[in-house]
Scaffold this motif. Structure first.
Motif, PDB file in Angstrom:
ATOM      1  N   GLU A  62      32.678 -12.139 -17.534  1.00  0.00           N
ATOM      2  CA  GLU A  62      32.407 -13.309 -16.843  1.00  0.00           C
ATOM      3  C   GLU A  62      31.619 -13.401 -15.484  1.00  0.00           C
ATOM      4  N   TRP A  63      31.361 -11.793 -14.960  1.00  0.00           N
ATOM      5  CA  TRP A  63      30.338 -11.456 -14.316  1.00  0.00           C
ATOM      6  C   TRP A  63      28.610 -11.715 -15.280  1.00  0.00           C
ATOM      7  N   GLU A  64      28.468 -11.097 -16.299  1.00  0.00           N
ATOM      8  CA  GLU A  64      27.252 -11.483 -17.147  1.00  0.00           C
ATOM      9  C   GLU A  64      27.288 -12.846 -16.877  1.00  0.00           C
ATOM     10  N   ARG A  65      28.071 -13.465 -17.137  1.00  0.00           N
ATOM     11  CA  ARG A  65      27.514 -14.999 -17.648  1.00  0.00           C
ATOM     12  C   ARG A  65      26.847 -15.208 -15.767  1.00  0.00           C
ATOM     13  N   ARG A  66      28.087 -14.513 -15.283  1.00  0.00           N
ATOM     14  CA  ARG A  66      27.503 -15.429 -13.635  1.00  0.00           C
ATOM     15  C   ARG A  66      25.930 -14.479 -13.432  1.00  0.00           C
ATOM     16  N   GLU A  67      25.128 -13.810 -13.807  1.00  0.00           N
ATOM     17  CA  GLU A  67      24.136 -12.771 -13.194  1.00  0.00           C
ATOM     18  C   GLU A  67      22.888 -13.500 -14.122  1.00  0.00           C
ATOM     19  N   ARG A  68      23.412 -14.152 -14.961  1.00  0.00           N
ATOM     20  CA  ARG A  68      22.491 -14.170 -15.966  1.00  0.00           C
ATOM     21  C   ARG A  68      22.109 -15.861 -16.304  1.00  0.00           C
ATOM     22  N   GLU A  69      23.004 -16.610 -15.698  1.00  0.00           N
ATOM     23  CA  GLU A  69      23.086 -18.455 -15.969  1.00  0.00           C
ATOM     24  C   GLU A  69      21.384 -18.620 -15.557  1.00  0.00           C
ATOM     25  N   ASP A  70      21.212 -18.242 -14.889  1.00  0.00           N
ATOM     26  CA  ASP A  70      19.683 -18.707 -14.493  1.00  0.00           C
ATOM     27  C   ASP A  70      18.341 -17.933 -15.650  1.00  0.00           C
ATOM     28  N   ARG A  71      18.983 -17.144 -16.113  1.00  0.00           N
ATOM     29  CA  ARG A  71      17.902 -16.530 -17.733  1.00  0.00           C
ATOM     30  C   ARG A  71      18.285 -17.458 -18.904  1.00  0.00           C
ATOM     31  N   ASP A  72      17.287 -18.000 -19.047  1.00  0.00           N
ATOM     32  CA  ASP A  72      17.608 -18.563 -20.960  1.00  0.00           C
ATOM     33  C   ASP A  72      17.617 -17.015 -22.288  1.00  0.00           C
ATOM     34  N   LEU A  73      18.302 -17.194 -22.826  1.00  0.00           N
ATOM     35  CA  LEU A  73      18.575 -15.966 -23.780  1.00  0.00           C
ATOM     36  C   LEU A  73      16.336 -16.734 -24.612  1.00  0.00           C
TER      37      LEU A  73
END
Length: 78
Positions: A62-73
């Motif tokens: 969940e932390w990783e999803r929150r931290e990276r939600e503004d970046r596209d893979l």
């Protein structure tokens, strides 16, 4: 100073001891043995470890999803 070298390879140990003698470094050799059943019991204990309390750090995914939600893979942008 003290240097501890651990190895199961007798040839490597022999080379290290020969080099140490050539360099006039004192060598003290100790043989350690581990009771195999004790080592197996420890390995099983480590592999079967279950935490009794919930992590105080929360859900890592969940932390990783929150931290990276503004970046596209990069692979998703194709």
């Amino acid at each position: 100073m003290e240097l501890i070298v651990k190895s199961n390879n007798e040839q490597s140990i022999a080379k290290i001891i020969a080099l140490a003698r050539k360099l006039k470094v004192s060598v003290e050799r100790k043989t350690t043995s581990v009771d195999e059943s004790r080592a197996d019991a420890l390995k099983d204990r480590i592999l079967n470890f279950k935490a009794t309390n919930k992590s105080q750090f929360g859900d890592a995914a969940e932390w990783e999803r929150r931290e990276r939600e503004d970046r596209d893979l990069p692979l998703l942008c194709v």
